[in-house]
Design a protein around this motif. Sequence first.
Motif, PDB file in Angstrom:
ATOM      1  N   GLU A 226      28.623  51.647  28.749  1.00  0.00           N
ATOM      2  CA  GLU A 226      28.924  51.951  30.162  1.00  0.00           C
ATOM      3  C   GLU A 226      30.345  50.926  30.477  1.00  0.00           C
ATOM      4  OE1 GLU A 226      30.216  54.235  33.120  1.00  0.00           O
ATOM      5  OE2 GLU A 226      28.948  54.710  31.588  1.00  0.00           O
ATOM      6  N   ALA A 227      30.162  49.624  30.363  1.00  0.00           N
ATOM      7  CA  ALA A 227      30.917  48.707  30.782  1.00  0.00           C
ATOM      8  C   ALA A 227      32.069  48.793  29.736  1.00  0.00           C
ATOM      9  CB  ALA A 227      30.374  47.377  30.415  1.00  0.00           C
ATOM     10  N   LYS A 228      32.071  49.212  28.524  1.00  0.00           N
ATOM     11  CA  LYS A 228      33.120  49.434  27.567  1.00  0.00           C
ATOM     12  C   LYS A 228      33.913  50.693  28.098  1.00  0.00           C
ATOM     13  CE  LYS A 228      31.205  47.356  23.343  1.00  0.00           C
ATOM     14  NZ  LYS A 228      30.826  47.745  21.981  1.00  0.00           N
ATOM     15  N   ARG A 229      33.150  51.585  28.495  1.00  0.00           N
ATOM     16  CA  ARG A 229      33.836  52.928  28.859  1.00  0.00           C
ATOM     17  C   ARG A 229      34.768  52.571  30.166  1.00  0.00           C
ATOM     18  NH1 ARG A 229      29.246  55.380  27.102  1.00  0.00           N
ATOM     19  NH2 ARG A 229      28.277  55.448  28.750  1.00  0.00           N
ATOM     20  N   THR A 230      34.194  51.741  31.078  1.00  0.00           N
ATOM     21  CA  THR A 230      34.833  51.540  32.420  1.00  0.00           C
ATOM     22  C   THR A 230      36.054  50.289  32.033  1.00  0.00           C
ATOM     23  OG1 THR A 230      32.569  51.508  33.628  1.00  0.00           O
ATOM     24  CG2 THR A 230      34.443  50.140  34.570  1.00  0.00           C
ATOM     25  N   GLN A 231      36.085  49.639  31.121  1.00  0.00           N
ATOM     26  CA  GLN A 231      36.954  48.723  30.741  1.00  0.00           C
ATOM     27  C   GLN A 231      38.188  49.373  30.047  1.00  0.00           C
ATOM     28  OE1 GLN A 231      35.948  46.090  27.697  1.00  0.00           O
ATOM     29  NE2 GLN A 231      37.881  44.747  28.063  1.00  0.00           N
ATOM     30  N   GLU A 232      37.950  50.607  29.436  1.00  0.00           N
ATOM     31  CA  GLU A 232      38.967  51.421  28.710  1.00  0.00           C
ATOM     32  C   GLU A 232      39.542  52.147  29.890  1.00  0.00           C
ATOM     33  OE1 GLU A 232      41.402  53.100  26.236  1.00  0.00           O
ATOM     34  OE2 GLU A 232      40.066  51.533  26.028  1.00  0.00           O
ATOM     35  N   ARG A 233      38.771  52.692  30.751  1.00  0.00           N
ATOM     36  CA  ARG A 233      39.335  53.600  31.947  1.00  0.00           C
ATOM     37  C   ARG A 233      40.272  52.676  32.646  1.00  0.00           C
ATOM     38  NH1 ARG A 233      34.123  55.949  32.426  1.00  0.00           N
ATOM     39  NH2 ARG A 233      33.612  54.227  34.057  1.00  0.00           N
ATOM     40  N   ALA A 234      39.961  51.182  32.962  1.00  0.00           N
ATOM     41  CA  ALA A 234      40.823  50.481  33.734  1.00  0.00           C
ATOM     42  C   ALA A 234      42.113  49.947  32.999  1.00  0.00           C
ATOM     43  CB  ALA A 234      39.828  49.128  33.942  1.00  0.00           C
ATOM     44  N   ARG A 235      41.777  49.958  31.486  1.00  0.00           N
ATOM     45  CA  ARG A 235      43.160  49.740  30.866  1.00  0.00           C
ATOM     46  C   ARG A 235      44.108  50.712  30.859  1.00  0.00           C
ATOM     47  NH1 ARG A 235      45.367  50.824  26.375  1.00  0.00           N
ATOM     48  NH2 ARG A 235      43.614  52.036  25.815  1.00  0.00           N
ATOM     49  N   GLN A 236      43.356  52.082  30.728  1.00  0.00           N
ATOM     50  CA  GLN A 236      44.332  53.143  31.017  1.00  0.00           C
ATOM     51  C   GLN A 236      45.162  53.044  32.355  1.00  0.00           C
ATOM     52  OE1 GLN A 236      41.706  56.238  29.915  1.00  0.00           O
ATOM     53  NE2 GLN A 236      41.933  56.024  27.745  1.00  0.00           N
ATOM     54  N   LYS A 237      44.365  52.959  33.242  1.00  0.00           N
ATOM     55  CA  LYS A 237      45.194  53.057  34.576  1.00  0.00           C
ATOM     56  C   LYS A 237      46.056  51.957  34.656  1.00  0.00           C
ATOM     57  CE  LYS A 237      41.326  55.106  37.266  1.00  0.00           C
ATOM     58  NZ  LYS A 237      40.321  55.059  38.183  1.00  0.00           N
ATOM     59  N   LEU A 238      45.962  50.497  34.278  1.00  0.00           N
ATOM     60  CA  LEU A 238      46.728  49.713  34.282  1.00  0.00           C
ATOM     61  C   LEU A 238      48.044  49.829  33.501  1.00  0.00           C
ATOM     62  CD1 LEU A 238      47.689  46.709  35.213  1.00  0.00           C
ATOM     63  CD2 LEU A 238      46.134  45.844  33.266  1.00  0.00           C
ATOM     64  N   ASP A 239      47.902  50.569  32.207  1.00  0.00           N
ATOM     65  CA  ASP A 239      48.833  50.867  31.525  1.00  0.00           C
ATOM     66  C   ASP A 239      49.763  51.986  32.179  1.00  0.00           C
ATOM     67  OD1 ASP A 239      48.082  49.181  29.336  1.00  0.00           O
ATOM     68  OD2 ASP A 239      47.379  50.753  28.137  1.00  0.00           O
ATOM     69  N   GLN A 240      49.261  52.944  32.727  1.00  0.00           N
ATOM     70  CA  GLN A 240      49.903  54.030  33.344  1.00  0.00           C
ATOM     71  C   GLN A 240      50.587  53.274  34.542  1.00  0.00           C
ATOM     72  OE1 GLN A 240      47.211  56.795  35.414  1.00  0.00           O
ATOM     73  NE2 GLN A 240      48.823  58.376  35.126  1.00  0.00           N
ATOM     74  N   ALA A 241      49.934  52.208  35.378  1.00  0.00           N
ATOM     75  CA  ALA A 241      50.700  51.872  36.400  1.00  0.00           C
ATOM     76  C   ALA A 241      52.016  50.911  35.989  1.00  0.00           C
ATOM     77  CB  ALA A 241      49.924  50.944  37.193  1.00  0.00           C
ATOM     78  N   THR A 242      51.903  50.337  34.736  1.00  0.00           N
ATOM     79  CA  THR A 242      52.900  49.455  34.058  1.00  0.00           C
ATOM     80  C   THR A 242      54.063  50.368  33.826  1.00  0.00           C
ATOM     81  OG1 THR A 242      51.387  47.846  33.392  1.00  0.00           O
ATOM     82  CG2 THR A 242      53.542  47.868  32.571  1.00  0.00           C
ATOM     83  N   GLU A 243      53.708  51.515  33.237  1.00  0.00           N
ATOM     84  CA  GLU A 243      54.580  52.464  32.670  1.00  0.00           C
ATOM     85  C   GLU A 243      55.449  53.155  33.859  1.00  0.00           C
ATOM     86  OE1 GLU A 243      57.118  54.771  30.378  1.00  0.00           O
ATOM     87  OE2 GLU A 243      55.589  53.274  29.880  1.00  0.00           O
ATOM     88  N   GLN A 244      54.730  53.215  35.199  1.00  0.00           N
ATOM     89  CA  GLN A 244      55.472  53.947  36.166  1.00  0.00           C
ATOM     90  C   GLN A 244      56.535  52.750  36.707  1.00  0.00           C
ATOM     91  OE1 GLN A 244      52.400  55.157  38.713  1.00  0.00           O
ATOM     92  NE2 GLN A 244      51.952  57.280  37.470  1.00  0.00           N
TER      93      GLN A 244
END
Length: 66
Positions: free
Chosen positions: A37-55
């Motif tokens: 579950e921690a790995k899934r949470t980390q992956e979701r956080a990374r995706q959100k960070l990548d998305q925010a960076t792209e925006q």
Amino acid sequence: MRQIIIFLAAAAIAGCGIDTAATAVTAAAIKKQEMEEAKRTQERARQKLDQATEQAQQRARQGGER
């Protein structure tokens, strides 16, 4: 009589070992689930960070074009 007491004591000690092993297996399974579950949470956080960076980069590019 003494042999019966020794047998019962040995059986009790063996029973404790089985219970301890079962508890350890259960704890390990719970930890594994927590790690997954921690790995899934980390992956979701990374995706959100990548998305925010792209925006932010898109906004910067749009601001530079004006």
